[in-house]
Write an enzyme that holds these catalytic residues in place. Sequence first.
Site, short mmCIF file in Angstrom:
data_model
loop_
_atom_site.label_atom_id
_atom_site.label_comp_id
_atom_site.label_asym_id
_atom_site.label_seq_id
_atom_site.Cartn_x
_atom_site.Cartn_y
_atom_site.Cartn_z
CE LYS A 40 -0.54 0.05 5.10
NZ LYS A 40 0.03 1.88 5.68
CB THR A 41 4.11 2.40 1.58
OG1 THR A 41 3.67 1.97 3.44
CG2 THR A 41 4.89 3.45 1.90
CG ASP A 222 -1.10 4.58 5.07
OD1 ASP A 222 -1.27 3.48 4.51
OD2 ASP A 222 -0.10 4.48 5.57
CD GLU A 223 -2.37 1.99 8.61
OE1 GLU A 223 -3.46 0.76 8.15
OE2 GLU A 223 -1.24 1.13 8.27
CD GLN A 253 -3.72 -5.38 7.70
OE1 GLN A 253 -3.00 -5.42 8.49
NE2 GLN A 253 -3.66 -5.49 7.00
NE ARG A 625 1.07 -8.28 10.77
CZ ARG A 625 0.28 -7.33 9.56
NH1 ARG A 625 0.80 -6.92 9.68
NH2 ARG A 625 -0.28 -7.92 8.89
#
Length: 688
Positions: A40-41, A222-223, A253, A625
């Site tokens: 995503k970044t 973001d997020e 998430q 993770r």
Amino acid sequence: MQCALFVSSSAPPSLNPAQLDAVHHLGGPCLVLAGAGSGKTRVITHKIARLLQAGYEPGHIAAITFTNKAAAEMRERARQLVGPRAAKQLLISTFHSLGVRLLRSEGERLGLKPQFSILDSDDVLGILRDAGGSSDNALARRWQWAISLWKNQGLNSEQAEAVAANDDERVAARVMKRYEERLAAYQAVDFDDLIGLPQRLLQRDAECRAKWQDMLRYVLVDEYQDTNAIQYEMLKSLVGERAMFTAVGDDDQSIYGWRGATIDNLRRLPQEFPQLKVIPLEQNYRSTGHILRAANAVIGHNPKLFEKKLWSDFGDGEPVRVVECDGEEHEAERAVARIQSLRGQGGEVQFKDFAILYRANHQAKSFEKALRRANLPYKVSGGQSFFDRAEIKDLCAWLRLLVNNDDDPAFLRAVTTPKRGIGHQTLASLGEFAGKWRVSLYEALFADSLSTAVSPRAIGSLHEFGRCVNDLEYRARHTVGAEDAKSFLMGWLKELDYEKHLYEGEDSEKLAAARWSNVVDFVDWVARRCGGEIENDGGLTVETEKKSVLDVAQTISVIISLAERGDEQNVITLSTLHAAKGLEWPHVVLAGVNEGLLPFRSEDEEMTAQRLEEERRLMYVGITRARTTLAVSTLRRRKRGRDTVAGVPSRFIKEMKLDEVTVKEDPREKLKALRAAAAARAAAGSAG
């Protein structure tokens, strides 16, 4: 303005088809459903470059995220992609930093002077105690938490009192009113006001709103799943009817409901922006097939806002393993044995490749003990390490001073803990004297000319402390073996009257008792190391040589140094699941996966459907993770307070469907088909 470094669709495919779709959509609002590990970044920074290529000025683009660390990473990636000059002009910040910027510029419209104060948590606590007429810190913290949640919902004190559900909340709302009055009088704001006040200003002041909408022509968030109600309203105010924005997030998430974040913000987007384009990023660049299938199976039990299913082309990899353990100590031993086993298989496996993740901070204790026993380096994230606790730091300072008399920070902590009549002025004078003669504080104690800087009475107290250190050093050097070490250390703590010091320093007797229990654990740990305890070293049984207390003290500085510099060191990570979000490791142990722990539920708490869904998302975060191996451990018996109860494996383990044989599609074929479809769309666009 053109951005020559931007990777276009005609360049080598450094972005996959879905990522390219997200980067190139500039015609209206966009929601990018960025699954775990989907890059995503990279999408955000490439979209910034695309906006520059399309003619946007750098100063008209804002990228907003939640942590300073994430903002710094995004800023650095943007700099590499678009160059330092353009990157410097971009507004890349957290929500709160943007709020500060807006209030410094426009705060006078709300009656705030430009240099208003921003209060930290301790400042707020003091004002709340005053506003509520109470000296009870615990009560003030409950008020603080309630007021923060109300502010994050966009409520003032009158609105909070109207929605208060019980007498405690009504009292908190009345305290909130007096708290608001004090903040206004002090020309101060708290952390939550950095979002609430800018939004109030944007909502009420049309001139200010138009100014900031003209300044920020395109906004990326973001997020997005972590936004609360007031942050969503702030986003709407900034983008206005033009609605030029990209929200990047993942409904799977969303794990911060307990602090005000709401998944409703994702639900509202397509309702309030009908032209919204939704683009799922499903290709995962982190985990193997077995791990992703387990993650997809778990999260599939939650109702879906948007359909999304992670896949990768890394192959199946190692199966996810479920490890049954007798209790917490056995679980920690098995986790340590797994780490040692994987490292013993060869290759370049390092300590930093491992993480042990858990639901609650208290679960770290048994893992810390096991790792210390095995001499494995670690750090604690999202909680407090054993060596970070104030009482352990106190004792370590004394032991460090015995090993190295020139350790000035250890000297300052030891000489003031517990207090012994040596005040700050005396220590300041001692420090000036030591600096003048370029000696350590301890060495300065015994200088013949100290009387020129310190009063005779203070010199007496300092000399008494010095003699105490010398005596302890001699005894620590000649105390060998576990029993003698424990006797010596407990006797020393009695001489210090340290237990009394703890109880006098705490409002809560329960908290003081817990701190004293930590001290006893520390004494036991030191004593075991003095006694030549039997350790397991990669499958070999080793009985170490008996040591003196001073010998063990010499290793403590090294351990503390590793803990303090954990981000830079090759160490194992212990972390809560909440703190692990956004991070990844090759090898993960997901611990304590039992009913009551994950999903978490206190004895008197009802497990609502909404709570269960958020706990399931937390399990999903934990699974994703892991890159290469994942072990999920469950307890046959677990501690609940002072009791030991039967452990029930979490329902999430069954939901992972680890025992099912599934038909596996070839991810390489899927990737090939997606690229072919993207090429066809591009060709059709060119023809049109």
